[in-house]
Design a protein around this motif. Structure first.
Motif, mmCIF file in Angstrom:
data_model
loop_
_atom_site.group_PDB
_atom_site.id
_atom_site.type_symbol
_atom_site.label_atom_id
_atom_site.label_comp_id
_atom_site.label_asym_id
_atom_site.label_seq_id
_atom_site.Cartn_x
_atom_site.Cartn_y
_atom_site.Cartn_z
ATOM 1 N N PHE A 1 0.841 -1.193 0.000
ATOM 2 C CA PHE A 1 0.000 0.000 0.000
ATOM 3 C C PHE A 1 0.877 1.246 0.000
ATOM 4 C CE2 PHE A 1 0.976 -0.653 4.434
ATOM 5 C CZ PHE A 1 1.075 0.620 4.981
ATOM 6 N N SER A 2 0.300 2.353 -0.419
ATOM 7 C CA SER A 2 0.994 3.643 -0.390
ATOM 8 C C SER A 2 -0.048 4.747 -0.454
ATOM 9 C CB SER A 2 1.970 3.778 -1.562
ATOM 10 O OG SER A 2 1.279 3.793 -2.800
ATOM 11 N N PHE A 3 0.325 5.935 -0.005
ATOM 12 C CA PHE A 3 -0.549 7.093 -0.181
ATOM 13 C C PHE A 3 0.301 8.355 -0.153
ATOM 14 C CE2 PHE A 3 -0.684 5.599 4.167
ATOM 15 C CZ PHE A 3 -0.526 6.717 4.960
ATOM 16 N N ARG A 4 -0.181 9.366 -0.880
ATOM 17 C CA ARG A 4 0.619 10.560 -1.118
ATOM 18 C C ARG A 4 -0.016 11.844 -0.586
ATOM 19 N NH1 ARG A 4 4.591 9.924 -4.648
ATOM 20 N NH2 ARG A 4 4.647 12.157 -5.031
ATOM 21 N N HIS A 5 -1.344 11.877 -0.500
ATOM 22 C CA HIS A 5 -2.022 13.147 -0.266
ATOM 23 C C HIS A 5 -2.640 13.208 1.132
ATOM 24 C CE1 HIS A 5 -1.435 13.868 -4.506
ATOM 25 N NE2 HIS A 5 -2.064 12.744 -4.790
ATOM 26 N N ARG A 6 -2.689 14.419 1.673
ATOM 27 C CA ARG A 6 -3.336 14.659 2.958
ATOM 28 C C ARG A 6 -4.794 15.014 2.686
ATOM 29 N NH1 ARG A 6 -0.228 15.086 7.305
ATOM 30 N NH2 ARG A 6 1.547 15.662 6.002
ATOM 31 N N ASP A 7 -5.622 13.999 2.542
ATOM 32 C CA ASP A 7 -7.015 14.215 2.171
ATOM 33 C C ASP A 7 -7.776 14.917 3.296
ATOM 34 O OD1 ASP A 7 -6.797 12.776 -0.326
ATOM 35 O OD2 ASP A 7 -6.742 10.941 0.865
#
Length: 304
Positions: A95-101
């Motif tokens: 898994f990965s994530f880039r944005h501060r939603d």
């Protein structure tokens, strides 16, 4: 020579590498957090270091939203959820994530041991198919079920904030109830689509997850399943819209991308780790799916 492995983070090492080390973190993640912790999503977003590159973890994570949206890459696909929906990131899945939603909700991280504990049994984990790496990572809850799930998250968080894991029995009993609610939502959708082809596709994805480094041919997986390659191709494509070959290639490229993020291994070493003795063939496959070579992909990582 022992082949290099993709780094898999324990909860403690993930915290050390990807969270701001500040006093508030200790109050959020109490003693025993390596087995279980629960926080508000908006509180975790304040301390997480972004972007989080493709990684694996030794524990499971649940993210349930009460407002806003969240975007995360799980496996080889990028997913988005909204209010009343849940992300499931099983132990061992990339898994990965880039944005501060902008969102609110609950994040729970837990080890298998915290489910079994006093009230559960090993067989209980087999009932929660959504915790398998090949399962659909998104669960949508009906309004009535969403209300129950949110109440359970709120109760567990309240208990955790006040007492940590000293009241483990209360947390575990409520948490098992929560997992059963998610199981029902997941199973309801699965029942609607659980044709013979869907069952076969799930078995194929399970085998692919376990045998990726050693088996790259559709005929290998057809042999495992005692069916013809043509039968497997038709079933998987009908259910997923992608051929088994594409599933295999995408899984190989995902493994390679994680190694390119995590290590300074040569392209030849990465090719060998994902099962290719010919680095040039591996490079062609990678470029076909990513639009750039592994070397160019690594340079892009270094610049970001």
């Amino acid at each position: 020579m022992t082949k290099p492995k993709i780094k898999t983070y324990s909860t403690g090492s993930f915290r050390d590498n990807f969270m701001q080390q500040e006093a508030s973190l200790d109050s959020m993640m109490k003693s025993g957090f390596d087995k279980f912790f629960i926080v508000l999503v908006e509180e975790m977003l304040r301390v997480i270091k972004l972007p989080v590159p493709p990684v694996r973890a030794t524990s499971h994570s649940l993210i349930y939203l009460t407002s806003g949206e969240a975007i995360m890459s799980i496996g080889s696909d990028t997913h988005k959820i909204f209010k009343g929906q849940c992300f499931v990131v099983p132990a061992g899945q990339v898994f990965s994530f880039r944005h501060r939603d902008i969102n609110k909700g609950y994040l729970c991280n837990f080890h298998d041991d915290s489910v079994i504990g006093k009230f559960g049994k090993n067989a209980l984990l087999k009932d929660f198919e959504f915790l398998k790496p090949w399962a659909n990572p998104c669960i949508t809850l009906q309004p009535a079920s969403a209300k129950h799930v949110e109440q359970l998250f709120r109760r567990i968080l309240q208990e955790y904030k006040q007492h940590g894991l000293t009241h483990r029995d209360i947390i575990q009993s409520n948490f098992i109830a929560l997992l059963c609610e998610l199981k029902e939502a997941h199973t309801t959708v699965a029942r609607a689509t659980q044709t013979q082809a869907a069952q076969l596709t799930n078995r194929f994805k399970e085998l692919l997850f376990k045998n990726l480094r050693t088996h790259h041919r559709v005929s290998d997986y057809a042999a495992f399943l005692n069916i013809s390659p043509n039968h497997l191709n038709k079933a998987v494509k009908a259910v997923t819209g992608k051929s088994p070959t594409k599933w295999i290639d995408e899984a190989i490229v995902l493994e390679a991308k994680v190694l390119l993020h995590q290590s300074d291994l040569s392209i030849a070493a990465i090719a060998e780790d994902v099962g290719f003795l010919d680095p040039s063939y591996f490079t062609r496959l990678f470029k076909k799916h990513e639009g750039l070579t592994p070397v160019a992909f690594r340079k892009r990582i270094e610049k970001s």
